[in-house]
Design a protein around this motif. Sequence first.
Motif, short mmCIF file in Angstrom:
data_model
loop_
_atom_site.label_atom_id
_atom_site.label_comp_id
_atom_site.label_asym_id
_atom_site.label_seq_id
_atom_site.Cartn_x
_atom_site.Cartn_y
_atom_site.Cartn_z
N ASP A 1 -17.03 25.18 6.17
CA ASP A 1 -17.29 24.12 7.15
C ASP A 1 -18.10 22.98 6.53
OD1 ASP A 1 -15.91 25.56 9.01
OD2 ASP A 1 -17.70 26.44 9.95
N GLY A 2 -19.08 23.33 5.69
CA GLY A 2 -19.86 22.31 5.00
C GLY A 2 -18.99 21.47 4.08
N ARG B 1 -17.11 18.99 6.18
CA ARG B 1 -17.98 17.90 6.61
C ARG B 1 -18.21 16.90 5.48
NH1 ARG B 1 -20.49 22.02 9.97
NH2 ARG B 1 -21.69 22.77 8.18
N TYR C 1 -17.29 12.95 5.28
CA TYR C 1 -18.34 12.02 4.86
C TYR C 1 -17.89 11.17 3.69
CZ TYR C 1 -22.73 10.86 2.39
OH TYR C 1 -23.73 10.24 1.70
N TYR D 1 -21.93 11.03 11.28
CA TYR D 1 -21.26 10.75 10.01
C TYR D 1 -21.47 9.28 9.61
CZ TYR D 1 -18.84 15.24 10.11
OH TYR D 1 -18.55 16.58 10.09
N TRP E 1 -25.34 22.06 6.57
CA TRP E 1 -24.47 20.92 6.85
C TRP E 1 -23.61 20.57 5.65
CZ3 TRP E 1 -23.16 15.98 5.45
CH2 TRP E 1 -22.51 15.21 6.41
N SER E 2 -24.16 20.64 4.45
CA SER E 2 -23.40 20.39 3.22
C SER E 2 -23.45 21.63 2.34
CB SER E 2 -23.97 19.18 2.47
OG SER E 2 -25.24 19.49 1.91
#
Length: 324
Positions: A95-96, A99, A103, A184, A273-274
């Motif tokens: 998922d990271g 994202r 981005y 984002y 998140w990343s």
Amino acid sequence: MTTARRKSYGVKGAPYALPSPATTLKRARSAPYFFLLPATILFALFFALPIGYALWLSLHKVKVSGLGLGAGARKEVWAGLENYTAAFTDSELLDGALRVLGYGCIVVPVMLGLALVFALMLDSDKVRLAPFTRLAIFLPYAIPGVVAALLWGFLYLPDVSPFYFVLEKLGLPQPDLLDGGPLYLALSNIAVWGGTGFNMIVIYTSLQAIPVEVYEAAKLDGATPLQIALRIKIPMVAPSLVLTFFFSIIATLQVFNEPTTLKPLTNSVSTTWSPLMKVYRDAFGTGDIYAAAAQAVIIAFATLLLSFGFLRAANRRNKQGAAQ
């Protein structure tokens, strides 16, 4: 009274005899290696050695015996590819990566597009205050990423941001830039603001290296400034565009400072998140340095694969263009 005869240079046994040609050639061949030795030592200590240690950690794990208490209860054992298998099936890591992909689709084209436009504008003969404008565009790059993220983070907060105050006075909607999809855009804005200046300088330097005679010949043929920019300047700075794109891809895959700095300001940014934030959480949050090492190796390999793939495609295209 007689005086001692001075020995001539080059005679065997003379105190200042010149070295033989073989010795001179040997020294000349070994000299570059002495100059490279400090850089090689630093590379081995601070780059190659940490990579090797990360690879070694990624192939091991901790085996806990009993309750995990006492000496010898926790042992480091061989794990093989177990950590890599767990990383590829880790939903948080995947998922990271998605994202970061979204981005990057915002950051890279916007940042390089603005850098190209600014470089073309500064290269124009009609531009005024070029040194000041160039410095103003480049200045955000000199600000550390954490400081830039804090600065923009407080500008995004509705309670302290002057932008929200102006929007409220004008009766305009006040979007929450730290929640949902706008997040984002908020993160991308920080990266674009800080990285456009560096890419602009690289492209602008390439534009300055183009001979003036090329522009003069195009003007004699009746080319307009727009045609010169599209048909001469942009094709001739294509190698610089490739270089800046290469750097931007690497920076995007390694995004860490911006989301980590904004995390205390919003609940929309998780600790994973990343991908790099996931590695940091596993290594220093949960203490699983073996899984974190495997994830770091995967990220490094993905970055290397994408970089070499893109460079190979760009070189192939340049060769095809030269052949035509």
